[in-house]
Design an enzyme around this catalytic site. Structure first.
Site, PDB file in Angstrom:
ATOM      1  N   GLY A   1      -2.176  18.141  13.885  1.00 26.22           N
ATOM      2  CA  GLY A   1      -1.140  17.283  13.333  1.00 26.22           C
ATOM      3  C   GLY A   1      -0.920  17.444  11.848  1.00 26.22           C
ATOM      4  O   GLY A   1      -0.153  16.706  11.246  1.00 26.22           O
TER       5      GLY A   1
ATOM      6  N   ASP B   1       7.758  -7.268  -8.994  1.00 26.58           N
ATOM      7  CA  ASP B   1       8.735  -7.574  -7.944  1.00 26.58           C
ATOM      8  C   ASP B   1       8.347  -8.866  -7.228  1.00 26.58           C
ATOM      9  O   ASP B   1       8.492  -8.988  -6.016  1.00 26.58           O
ATOM     10  CB  ASP B   1       8.802  -6.413  -6.953  1.00 26.58           C
TER      11      ASP B   1
END
Length: 332
Positions: A109, A255
């Site tokens: 992978g 934020d």
């Protein structure tokens, strides 16, 4: 002095996700011909060998001859895998210019992810195999930033990066957020669980808080008891104090807003989403290389000096915190 024989290059290690194993060099690469070259081997394997050597000119000649640039060996590696693992940027560029797949996956992978490592021993401890994440019936949460997934039977929140064409800003944002999350552990801050960095798309995995964010809760709940408002204020304050007191560098959230404050099963609040957060070096202030815009974060809760690209410190979070407290108190 006894002469030393140069170590033979090894193709077998060329995957960041491959397990360690011992292989003898294949006979084709032993150089049984007189000059010790590789001229008699299959063109595909020769391409892999030359990529391992970083021999740009010979690779170009081989490709001009018609060799398949996407030839795969028994472990599905391509020459692009090999060149990336060896750090040969010029070879990778040549392969891409000749039609190499930009995101090939080998048996394990491993792909061309930007945080790709050269050796399996370098894979970080927090690395998660993306095949372990089940997105069946997945839904978007937290302003569409995260998706719910199942990991080992537990629901988690997954922030997905690297969809489509990547750019330097996206890579930097991923690295910065990952670096911050590894440093954080507090009851009033969302817990980092792991990440996918060795394949594409890259992901950050955190705990999933099913009760949603403070913004939605306030809209749905309406009037709050003063004691509840005070408890919410203390939860946020504890989380932010932990971030600001973090050593050796304080963490500025930048934020902080109700939609980035989540509720756990007990109704306690946790600060979340560190996508635009910054480390503040001791006794210094921060100034942006690139100013924030309203596309990066909500404008209402961000201190003016951040948008004006002025120097700032942890006080910008205090500004956001004060606005949140005012909003919460308005519901009492």
């Amino acid at each position: 002095m006894e002469s030393m024989t140069p170590a033979k290059p090894t193709l077998w290690k060329q995957s960041s996700m491959a397990p360690e194993r011992d292989h003898k060099a294949p006979d084709d690469l032993e150089g049984d011909n007189e000059d010790g070259g590789v001229s008699d081997i299959d063109p595909g394997f020769k391409l892999m060998y030359l990529a391992n050597e970083g021999d740009v000119d010979s690779i170009k000649e081989l490709l001009d001859f018609g060799t398949d640039v996407n030839f795969r060996d028994i472990d599905y590696r391509t020459a692009l895998h090999v060149s990336a693992c060896q750090g040969y940027g010029d070879v990778a560029k040549l392969l891409l210019e000749n039609g190499a797949d930009v995101d090939p996956k080998d048996r394990w992978g491993s792909t061309m992810a930007p945080m790709h490592v050269r050796n399996v021993r370098e894979v970080p401890e927090y690395e998660i195999d993306p095949r372990e994440l089940d997105f069946t019936n997945s839904i978007e949460i937290t302003k569409g930033t995260y998706r719910i997934a199942s990991w080992g039977g537990t629901q988690v929140a997954v922030k997905i990066f690297w969809e489509g064409t990547a750019d330097e800003d996206k890579v930097r944002a991923f690295r910065d957020e990952l670096s911050l999350l590894q440093k954080i552990r507090h009851p009033n801050v969302v817990q980092f669980l792991g990440a996918v960095t060795q394949s594409s798309p890259m992901m950050i995995v955190t705990e999933y808080l099913p009760k949603g964010d403070l913004h939605e809760y306030l809209k749905r709940k309406g009037a709050l008891k003063p004691a509840t408002a005070l408890r919410f204020a203390m939860d946020i304050a504890r989380g932010m104090n932990y971030l600001h007191e973090h050593k050796p560098e304080a963490i500025i959230h930048r934020d902080l807003e109700p939609s980035n404050i989540l509720r756990d099963d007990s109704g306690n609040l946790k600060v979340a989403d560190f996508g635009v957060s910054k480390l503040l070096k001791v006794a210094n202030r921060v100034r942006e290389d690139r100013p924030l815009t309203c596309q990066d974060t909500a404008c209402r809760y961000v201190a003016p000096e951040v948008f004006r690209n002025e120097e700032y410190d942890t006080k910008v979070d205090v500004f956001s915190f004060a606005l949140i407290l005012q909003e919460v108190w308005n519901y009492t």
